[in-house]
Design a protein around this motif. Structure first.
Motif, mmCIF file in Angstrom:
data_model
loop_
_atom_site.group_PDB
_atom_site.id
_atom_site.type_symbol
_atom_site.label_atom_id
_atom_site.label_comp_id
_atom_site.label_asym_id
_atom_site.label_seq_id
_atom_site.Cartn_x
_atom_site.Cartn_y
_atom_site.Cartn_z
ATOM 1 N N GLN A 51 23.039 24.147 -48.394
ATOM 2 C CA GLN A 51 22.836 24.670 -47.045
ATOM 3 C C GLN A 51 21.488 25.396 -46.883
ATOM 4 O O GLN A 51 20.802 25.216 -45.879
ATOM 5 C CB GLN A 51 23.991 25.575 -46.626
ATOM 6 N N GLN A 52 21.119 26.160 -47.917
ATOM 7 C CA GLN A 52 19.875 26.935 -47.828
ATOM 8 C C GLN A 52 18.659 26.013 -47.688
ATOM 9 O O GLN A 52 17.801 26.244 -46.827
ATOM 10 C CB GLN A 52 19.745 27.774 -49.100
ATOM 11 N N MET A 55 18.602 24.188 -44.347
ATOM 12 C CA MET A 55 18.118 25.110 -43.306
ATOM 13 C C MET A 55 16.596 25.243 -43.404
ATOM 14 O O MET A 55 15.918 25.362 -42.386
ATOM 15 C CB MET A 55 18.742 26.493 -43.484
ATOM 16 N N GLY A 59 14.300 24.275 -40.505
ATOM 17 C CA GLY A 59 13.457 25.383 -40.043
ATOM 18 C C GLY A 59 11.979 25.036 -40.112
ATOM 19 O O GLY A 59 11.181 25.570 -39.349
ATOM 20 N N ARG A 65 14.638 29.214 -33.419
ATOM 21 C CA ARG A 65 15.587 29.618 -34.455
ATOM 22 C C ARG A 65 17.028 29.304 -34.063
ATOM 23 O O ARG A 65 17.845 28.970 -34.909
ATOM 24 C CB ARG A 65 15.458 31.117 -34.731
ATOM 25 N N ILE A 68 18.142 25.847 -35.054
ATOM 26 C CA ILE A 68 18.156 25.475 -36.474
ATOM 27 C C ILE A 68 19.577 25.333 -37.018
ATOM 28 O O ILE A 68 19.913 24.337 -37.658
ATOM 29 C CB ILE A 68 17.319 26.478 -37.301
ATOM 30 N N GLU A 69 20.431 26.312 -36.735
ATOM 31 C CA GLU A 69 21.786 26.233 -37.300
ATOM 32 C C GLU A 69 22.568 25.049 -36.714
ATOM 33 O O GLU A 69 23.273 24.349 -37.442
ATOM 34 C CB GLU A 69 22.565 27.534 -37.080
ATOM 35 N N ALA A 72 21.335 21.956 -38.382
ATOM 36 C CA ALA A 72 21.759 21.937 -39.796
ATOM 37 C C ALA A 72 23.238 21.534 -39.895
ATOM 38 O O ALA A 72 23.624 20.771 -40.791
ATOM 39 C CB ALA A 72 21.522 23.298 -40.426
ATOM 40 N N ARG A 151 4.010 34.383 -35.541
ATOM 41 C CA ARG A 151 4.490 32.997 -35.612
ATOM 42 C C ARG A 151 4.035 32.217 -34.378
ATOM 43 O O ARG A 151 3.622 31.076 -34.469
ATOM 44 C CB ARG A 151 6.016 32.962 -35.721
ATOM 45 N N LEU A 169 2.782 20.529 -43.627
ATOM 46 C CA LEU A 169 2.156 21.799 -44.001
ATOM 47 C C LEU A 169 3.184 22.927 -44.100
ATOM 48 O O LEU A 169 3.184 23.708 -45.064
ATOM 49 C CB LEU A 169 1.090 22.129 -42.936
ATOM 50 N N LYS A 172 5.476 22.440 -47.109
ATOM 51 C CA LYS A 172 4.806 22.705 -48.387
ATOM 52 C C LYS A 172 4.525 24.208 -48.549
ATOM 53 O O LYS A 172 4.894 24.809 -49.545
ATOM 54 C CB LYS A 172 3.498 21.900 -48.435
ATOM 55 N N ALA A 174 5.273 26.954 -46.420
ATOM 56 C CA ALA A 174 6.228 27.996 -46.042
ATOM 57 C C ALA A 174 7.585 27.818 -46.714
ATOM 58 O O ALA A 174 8.231 28.790 -47.091
ATOM 59 C CB ALA A 174 6.384 28.014 -44.525
ATOM 60 N N VAL B 60 0.024 29.646 -42.632
ATOM 61 C CA VAL B 60 1.344 28.998 -42.518
ATOM 62 C C VAL B 60 2.422 29.835 -43.215
ATOM 63 O O VAL B 60 3.609 29.721 -42.892
ATOM 64 C CB VAL B 60 1.281 27.550 -43.064
ATOM 65 N N ALA B 61 1.977 30.709 -44.107
ATOM 66 C CA ALA B 61 2.953 31.554 -44.812
ATOM 67 C C ALA B 61 3.755 32.428 -43.850
ATOM 68 O O ALA B 61 4.807 32.955 -44.215
ATOM 69 C CB ALA B 61 2.232 32.420 -45.831
ATOM 70 N N VAL B 62 3.264 32.531 -42.626
ATOM 71 C CA VAL B 62 3.998 33.329 -41.628
ATOM 72 C C VAL B 62 5.394 32.741 -41.352
ATOM 73 O O VAL B 62 6.298 33.438 -40.917
ATOM 74 C CB VAL B 62 3.147 33.459 -40.335
ATOM 75 N N PHE B 63 5.545 31.455 -41.654
ATOM 76 C CA PHE B 63 6.857 30.822 -41.425
ATOM 77 C C PHE B 63 7.754 30.881 -42.662
ATOM 78 O O PHE B 63 8.825 30.297 -42.675
ATOM 79 C CB PHE B 63 6.682 29.348 -41.036
ATOM 80 N N SER B 64 7.266 31.562 -43.692
ATOM 81 C CA SER B 64 7.988 31.475 -44.965
ATOM 82 C C SER B 64 9.273 32.296 -45.016
ATOM 83 O O SER B 64 10.032 32.180 -45.960
ATOM 84 C CB SER B 64 7.078 31.894 -46.119
ATOM 85 N N VAL B 67 15.297 31.093 -43.574
ATOM 86 C CA VAL B 67 16.305 31.055 -42.516
ATOM 87 C C VAL B 67 17.659 31.136 -43.213
ATOM 88 O O VAL B 67 18.064 30.200 -43.898
ATOM 89 C CB VAL B 67 16.190 29.750 -41.688
ATOM 90 N N PRO B 69 21.430 30.886 -43.678
ATOM 91 C CA PRO B 69 22.549 30.228 -42.986
ATOM 92 C C PRO B 69 23.701 31.175 -42.666
ATOM 93 O O PRO B 69 24.564 30.860 -41.859
ATOM 94 C CB PRO B 69 23.000 29.149 -43.967
ATOM 95 N N PHE B 73 28.562 29.863 -42.756
ATOM 96 C CA PHE B 73 28.013 28.549 -42.409
ATOM 97 C C PHE B 73 28.885 27.403 -42.937
ATOM 98 O O PHE B 73 29.251 26.498 -42.197
ATOM 99 C CB PHE B 73 26.580 28.419 -42.929
#
Lengths: 216, 169
Positions: A51-52, A55, A59, A65, A68-69, A72, A151, A169, A172, A174, B60-64, B67, B69, B73
């Motif tokens: 699941q992680q 997501m 995501g 946001r 996303i769930e 998923a 964001r 991108l 890879k 994030a 792009v790390a701002v999206f890291s 999320v 569940p 879930f």
């Protein structure tokens, strides 16, 4: 096992799973085989395991946001429905991530979500904010609204890339997926992914310099 | 530097693109990394490209942010699956009796059709011979000239008797 009711078979699997020593958990292939025989408990374990990462894939593609769930969940529903057709030629995770990426494209197509590509100038405040983020090792500001604003700014900069390059991108950088995994998800050769990733990075950096660097 | 010049210069370095991607992510084997480091010392374009790669990775790390569940879930997914399976079972139980009876219905319908067809053939057989129909009669009457019109006066009656008499002899 054919004559055994499903719930008995499922509980038998559950017992077998709990009876194993803690170190010897059934691997994905065993769970897939059990799920293909209709054992719901085995599929439940697969959901728990993946699941992680699902997501993370979803995501990486979707922006909102709240979507996303939902997507998923749809991914796992589709996997459950079509697990009988999964031939184990690839890893279960690869197959699942492919479903996830396709489900995201479908979702974007249905919702007709266009990439954010507006060229509106960033405010002085936004420029300061993003510059501060780039020059430090922080994860985007202390409070959630700061992170959300960052964001949004980066999303606007990414709007100049193609949707697939943007996804590559984000997956890879994030979400931490390997180039090989991204290639399998998007049906692309590893070298192609590397080259496209590199070009996408350059384009993003140029956009940043044009729109943010010009202010400072 | 004009865009054309930049493109020309970059064309020579294209072979390094994939390697630079690995170099930026620290995944390039040591021997290749050494060779690329030597190249980077002399190539301003590739150095700039590497800086760009690092800058964009930072952006792009701002999206890291993961999320999550959430704890429920799996239960939500399984509940959805149960609902869907229940629906499928219900659909099957609704259609199953119809499916079971459908072949019998089809057989009865084809039998009935065969019977109707054979009955139709039999009832059509005698009426196949040509025969003046009731509909044609008024048509012939309408166009037929009467052989003899009914006498309306006394003279005409006498003339008709004379004609009959003449015909007989």
């Amino acid at each position: 096992m054919d004559n055994v009711p499903k719930y008995v078979a499922a509980s038998a699997t559950a017992v077998a799973m709990t009876a194993r020593p803690r170190t010897a958990k059934p691997d994905d292939r065993e769970l897939v085989r059990a799920a293909q025989k209709g054992e719901v408990v085995a599929f439940e374990e697969l959901v728990r395991r993946h699941q992680q990462r699902v997501m993370a894939v979803v995501g990486g593609v979707l922006r909102r946001r709240e979507d996303i769930e939902d997507v998923a969940q749809q991914v796992f529903m589709k996997a459950y429905v079509s697990i009988g057709r999964f031939d184990m030629r690839s890893a279960f995770s690869t197959w699942l991530y492919k479903i996830a990426v396709n489900e995201c494209w479908d979702y974007l197509r249905k919702k007709k979500v266009r990439p954010l590509s507006y060229e509106a100038d960033l405010s002085e405040e936004q420029v300061r904010h993003v510059e501060q983020f780039v020059s430090t090792d922080s994860h985007g500001g202390g409070n959630p609204s700061d992170r959300a604003e960052l964001r949004e700014i980066v999303e606007r900069l990414l709007g100049e890339l193609s949707e697939e390059d943007r996804v590559m991108l984000v997956l890879k950088e994030a979400q931490g997926f390997a180039v090989e995994e991204i290639g399998r998800m998007l049906n692309l050769n590893v070298n192609t992914v590397k080259v496209r990733l590199f070009r996408a990075r350059r384009k993003l950096a140029k956009t940043y310099r044009r729109r943010v660097g010009a202010h400072s | 530097m004009s865009e054309q010049q930049e493109q020309k210069k970059m064309a020579g370095c294209e072979k390094f693109e994939a390697a630079l991607e690995d170099y930026a992510s620290g995944e390039l084997p040591r021997r290749d990394a050494k060779r690329l480091t030597v190249h980077l010392e002399s190539c301003h374009e590739c150095r700039e490209a590497l800086e760009d790669a690092r800058l964009s990775a930072r952006l792009v790390a701002v999206f890291s942010e993961a999320v999550d569940p959430g704890p429920g879930f799996t239960q939500r997914v399984m509940a959805q699956i149960h609902v869907a399976e229940h629906w499928v079972r219900e659909q099957r139980s609704f259609w199953r009796p119809i499916e079971a009876w459908s072949w019998r219905l089809a057989l009865s319908a084809s039998l009935a059709l065969a019977l109707l067809f054979s009955y139709g053939l039999r009832s059509n057989a005698p009426s196949a011979a040509p025969e003046p129909s009731g509909v044609l009669v008024p048509q012939t009457d309408a166009f037929a000239v009467p052989i003899s019109a009914p006498p309306s006066t006394g003279d005409e009656v006498l003339m008709a008797i004379a004609e009959k008499h003449h015909e007989r002899y």
